[in-house]
Design a protein around this motif. Structure first.
Motif, PDB file in Angstrom:
ATOM      1  N   ASN A 164       0.817  -1.224   0.000  1.00 55.35           N
ATOM      2  CA  ASN A 164       0.000   0.000   0.000  1.00 55.35           C
ATOM      3  C   ASN A 164       0.852   1.277   0.000  1.00 55.35           C
ATOM      4  OD1 ASN A 164      -2.321  -1.580   0.146  1.00 55.35           O
ATOM      5  ND2 ASN A 164      -2.511  -1.379   2.366  1.00 55.35           N
ATOM      6  N   TRP A 165       2.022   1.239  -0.630  1.00 56.85           N
ATOM      7  CA  TRP A 165       2.978   2.350  -0.554  1.00 56.85           C
ATOM      8  C   TRP A 165       2.548   3.497  -1.471  1.00 56.85           C
ATOM      9  CZ3 TRP A 165       6.314   5.612  -2.996  1.00 56.85           C
ATOM     10  CH2 TRP A 165       7.469   6.056  -2.331  1.00 56.85           C
ATOM     11  N   VAL A 166       2.445   4.692  -0.903  1.00 55.96           N
ATOM     12  CA  VAL A 166       2.139   5.890  -1.682  1.00 55.96           C
ATOM     13  C   VAL A 166       3.054   7.028  -1.245  1.00 55.96           C
ATOM     14  CG1 VAL A 166      -0.274   5.293  -2.144  1.00 55.96           C
ATOM     15  CG2 VAL A 166       0.298   6.634  -0.100  1.00 55.96           C
ATOM     16  N   TYR A 167       3.302   7.941  -2.171  1.00 53.36           N
ATOM     17  CA  TYR A 167       4.116   9.129  -1.916  1.00 53.36           C
ATOM     18  C   TYR A 167       3.263  10.358  -2.209  1.00 53.36           C
ATOM     19  CZ  TYR A 167       7.692  12.738  -2.825  1.00 53.36           C
ATOM     20  OH  TYR A 167       8.436  13.892  -2.829  1.00 53.36           O
ATOM     21  N   ILE A 168       3.169  11.271  -1.223  1.00 50.99           N
ATOM     22  CA  ILE A 168       2.349  12.473  -1.361  1.00 50.99           C
ATOM     23  C   ILE A 168       3.267  13.689  -1.251  1.00 50.99           C
ATOM     24  CG2 ILE A 168       0.375  13.772  -0.494  1.00 50.99           C
ATOM     25  CD1 ILE A 168      -0.684  11.187   0.721  1.00 50.99           C
ATOM     26  N   PRO A 169       3.638  14.299  -2.384  1.00 52.16           N
ATOM     27  CA  PRO A 169       4.531  15.465  -2.335  1.00 52.16           C
ATOM     28  C   PRO A 169       3.904  16.621  -1.562  1.00 52.16           C
ATOM     29  CG  PRO A 169       4.289  14.620  -4.587  1.00 52.16           C
ATOM     30  CD  PRO A 169       3.250  13.940  -3.750  1.00 52.16           C
ATOM     31  N   ALA A 170       4.734  17.245  -0.704  1.00 50.57           N
ATOM     32  CA  ALA A 170       4.316  18.433   0.051  1.00 50.57           C
ATOM     33  C   ALA A 170       3.035  18.200   0.847  1.00 50.57           C
ATOM     34  CB  ALA A 170       4.163  19.635  -0.875  1.00 50.57           C
ATOM     35  N   PHE A 171       2.842  16.986   1.323  1.00 54.86           N
ATOM     36  CA  PHE A 171       1.699  16.682   2.189  1.00 54.86           C
ATOM     37  C   PHE A 171       1.589  17.726   3.292  1.00 54.86           C
ATOM     38  CE2 PHE A 171       0.127  14.866   6.127  1.00 54.86           C
ATOM     39  CZ  PHE A 171      -1.000  14.153   5.754  1.00 54.86           C
ATOM     40  N   ARG A 172       0.369  18.182   3.554  1.00 51.58           N
ATOM     41  CA  ARG A 172       0.171  19.175   4.614  1.00 51.58           C
ATOM     42  C   ARG A 172      -1.219  19.011   5.219  1.00 51.58           C
ATOM     43  NH1 ARG A 172       2.502  24.070   6.263  1.00 51.58           N
ATOM     44  NH2 ARG A 172       1.030  25.473   7.288  1.00 51.58           N
ATOM     45  N   SER A 173      -1.229  18.574   6.479  1.00 52.35           N
ATOM     46  CA  SER A 173      -2.474  18.472   7.255  1.00 52.35           C
ATOM     47  C   SER A 173      -3.569  17.715   6.506  1.00 52.35           C
ATOM     48  CB  SER A 173      -2.957  19.868   7.650  1.00 52.35           C
ATOM     49  OG  SER A 173      -1.991  20.527   8.439  1.00 52.35           O
ATOM     50  N   GLY A 174      -3.186  16.607   5.901  1.00 50.38           N
ATOM     51  CA  GLY A 174      -4.150  15.765   5.217  1.00 50.38           C
ATOM     52  C   GLY A 174      -4.408  16.128   3.771  1.00 50.38           C
ATOM     53  N   THR A 175      -3.901  17.271   3.304  1.00 52.37           N
ATOM     54  CA  THR A 175      -4.123  17.676   1.922  1.00 52.37           C
ATOM     55  C   THR A 175      -3.042  17.108   1.017  1.00 52.37           C
ATOM     56  OG1 THR A 175      -2.860  19.736   2.147  1.00 52.37           O
ATOM     57  CG2 THR A 175      -5.224  19.809   2.667  1.00 52.37           C
ATOM     58  N   ARG A 176      -3.374  16.975  -0.281  1.00 49.48           N
ATOM     59  CA  ARG A 176      -2.477  16.386  -1.272  1.00 49.48           C
ATOM     60  C   ARG A 176      -2.346  17.369  -2.440  1.00 49.48           C
ATOM     61  NH1 ARG A 176      -4.389  10.071  -0.969  1.00 49.48           N
ATOM     62  NH2 ARG A 176      -5.526  10.232   1.003  1.00 49.48           N
ATOM     63  N   PRO A 177      -1.563  18.442  -2.278  1.00 48.77           N
ATOM     64  CA  PRO A 177      -1.536  19.511  -3.280  1.00 48.77           C
ATOM     65  C   PRO A 177      -1.044  19.080  -4.653  1.00 48.77           C
ATOM     66  CG  PRO A 177       0.226  19.807  -1.680  1.00 48.77           C
ATOM     67  CD  PRO A 177      -0.674  18.742  -1.144  1.00 48.77           C
ATOM     68  N   TYR A 178      -0.235  18.028  -4.714  1.00 54.38           N
ATOM     69  CA  TYR A 178       0.290  17.542  -6.003  1.00 54.38           C
ATOM     70  C   TYR A 178      -0.216  16.137  -6.317  1.00 54.38           C
ATOM     71  CZ  TYR A 178       3.389  21.523  -5.468  1.00 54.38           C
ATOM     72  OH  TYR A 178       3.880  22.800  -5.310  1.00 54.38           O
ATOM     73  N   GLY A 179      -1.175  15.658  -5.540  1.00 52.87           N
ATOM     74  CA  GLY A 179      -1.727  14.341  -5.787  1.00 52.87           C
ATOM     75  C   GLY A 179      -1.007  13.240  -5.026  1.00 52.87           C
ATOM     76  N   THR A 180      -1.383  12.002  -5.324  1.00 57.26           N
ATOM     77  CA  THR A 180      -0.841  10.815  -4.668  1.00 57.26           C
ATOM     78  C   THR A 180      -0.209   9.909  -5.720  1.00 57.26           C
ATOM     79  OG1 THR A 180      -2.580  10.917  -2.978  1.00 57.26           O
ATOM     80  CG2 THR A 180      -1.397   8.828  -3.220  1.00 57.26           C
ATOM     81  N   PHE A 181       1.075   9.624  -5.554  1.00 60.00           N
ATOM     82  CA  PHE A 181       1.815   8.795  -6.507  1.00 60.00           C
ATOM     83  C   PHE A 181       2.012   7.397  -5.921  1.00 60.00           C
ATOM     84  CE2 PHE A 181       2.640  13.035  -7.919  1.00 60.00           C
ATOM     85  CZ  PHE A 181       2.825  12.946  -9.290  1.00 60.00           C
ATOM     86  N   GLN A 182       1.553   6.395  -6.664  1.00 64.49           N
ATOM     87  CA  GLN A 182       1.715   5.004  -6.247  1.00 64.49           C
ATOM     88  C   GLN A 182       3.117   4.495  -6.585  1.00 64.49           C
ATOM     89  OE1 GLN A 182      -1.495   2.183  -7.423  1.00 64.49           O
ATOM     90  NE2 GLN A 182      -2.239   3.937  -8.604  1.00 64.49           N
ATOM     91  N   ALA A 183       3.623   3.609  -5.742  1.00 62.80           N
ATOM     92  CA  ALA A 183       4.868   2.911  -6.060  1.00 62.80           C
ATOM     93  C   ALA A 183       4.643   1.914  -7.181  1.00 62.80           C
ATOM     94  CB  ALA A 183       5.395   2.190  -4.836  1.00 62.80           C
ATOM     95  N   LYS A 184       5.630   1.781  -8.051  1.00 63.53           N
ATOM     96  CA  LYS A 184       5.613   0.744  -9.080  1.00 63.53           C
ATOM     97  C   LYS A 184       6.661  -0.324  -8.800  1.00 63.53           C
ATOM     98  CE  LYS A 184       5.798  -0.044 -14.063  1.00 63.53           C
ATOM     99  NZ  LYS A 184       5.931   0.597 -15.406  1.00 63.53           N
ATOM    100  N   GLU A 185       7.874   0.117  -8.401  1.00 59.60           N
ATOM    101  CA  GLU A 185       8.961  -0.840  -8.161  1.00 59.60           C
ATOM    102  C   GLU A 185       9.882  -0.295  -7.086  1.00 59.60           C
ATOM    103  OE1 GLU A 185      11.293  -3.616 -11.175  1.00 59.60           O
ATOM    104  OE2 GLU A 185      12.085  -1.573 -11.241  1.00 59.60           O
TER     105      GLU A 185
END
Length: 307
Positions: free
Chosen positions: A147-168
């Motif tokens: 369930n690995w995800v990367y959220i750039p510039a995460f802030r207080s639950g918001t995802r300003p640049y979206g959520t990027f899933q891991a591929k490898e």
């Protein structure tokens, strides 16, 4: 919020010219391969604001670890070229963010920090090895996280640049098989989001290797004791060697949560040369990182073009 502790062997090998690395396909908790539209929907449903807020910082044991050999001299210093950000920021960089994952070892949710890394694929993230693999002992491989995800510039639950899933995932075999803290480094290829690759959206940091242990760096990341890990934190410090026979480096930034990048020559845009990532937290607020030697450059060479 309690800190997660895992058993870990003492660091035993300094990075040689190119220590072995291994890859693994990113998957959801049920074993589904990440990346399909259904998987993206499932991850969006899984990582609710409440679940993200309850995630625990992922850390190896918070105590001093000694290596078993004298560190080898550094090779020729080098660095990779940059990717400029879509727009500049000063204190909270879009080229760093928060990672969430589920550990297959205990089925609990954890968080780490990570950073976008300039590469030919435009899809690469760098973090700590313990943020991609639970690590093994005595040569028995650890399990890769789910369930690995990367959220750039995460802030207080918001995802300003979206959520990027891991591929490898890519990690050093020394970490995967033996919990070797001298190679607690991981790289992750992410899936594009809505047709856009990661560094086209956030920009990407450079990578540097074989620099002197003593560097002025700015660390970015999310710490459990800073706004409950909801806001990105930065810390400027002077890195120094831990001391022989341990080849790692340390800064006094007291991050509670691993994976955050240490940037040399950090600019007003928030970009810099990644020269370390938070691995451990020990007494008196010292964070330690694996030394970035030739092995890290070899890892980037292997993973940086994979799409």
């Amino acid at each position: 919020m309690s800190t997660r502790y895992r058993s870990s062997r003492a660091a035993s090998t300094a990075q040689g010219p190119g220590p072995d690395t291994v890859t693994a396909t990113a998957r959801l908790a049920d074993g589904t391969t990440a990346g399909a539209p259904a998987a993206a929907t499932a991850l969006e449903r899984y990582w609710t604001p409440e679940r993200m807020a309850e995630a625990t910082p992922a850390e190896p044991p918070a105590h001093s670890v000694r290596a078993a050999m004298t560190p080898r001299p550094a090779g020729t210093p080098g660095s990779t070229p940059p990717v400029p950000p879509a727009r500049g920021v000063l204190l909270e960089t879009p080229a760093a963010g928060k990672v969430f994952y589920t550990s297959p070892s205990d089925n609990k949710d954890y968080f780490c920090s990570a950073a976008a890394l300039a590469s030919p694929s435009k899809q690469l993230v760098i973090t700590a090895g313990h943020c991609v693999n639970d690590s093994g002992t005595a040569g028995k491989p650890g399990a890769y996280v789910r369930n690995w995800v990367y959220i750039p510039a995460f802030r207080s639950g918001t995802r300003p640049y979206g959520t990027f899933q891991a591929k490898e995932f890519r990690a050093f075999t020394g970490w995967v098989n033996n919990s070797d803290l001298q190679v607690d480094i991981g790289m992750v290829t992410t899936h594009p989001l809505n047709g856009k690759k990661l560094t086209h959206v956030t920009g990407g940091n450079w990578l540097s290797w074989n620099y002197d242990h003593q560097q002025t760096v700015t660390a970015f990341g999310y710490s459990a004791d800073h706004n409950n890990s909801q806001i990105q934190r930065s810390c400027q410090s002077t890195a120094s060697p831990v001391g022989a026979p341990d080849n790692r480096v340390q800064i006094k930034c007291a991050f509670r949560g691993g994976g955050g990048p240490w940037l040399r020559n950090q600019a007003g845009s928030g970009l810099g040369f990644v020269n370390g990532v938070v691995s451990t937290l020990i007494a008196d607020g010292w964070n330690r990182s694996s030394y970035f030697g030739d092995g890290v450059k070899a890892m980037w060479d292997l993973q940086g073009a994979r799409t």
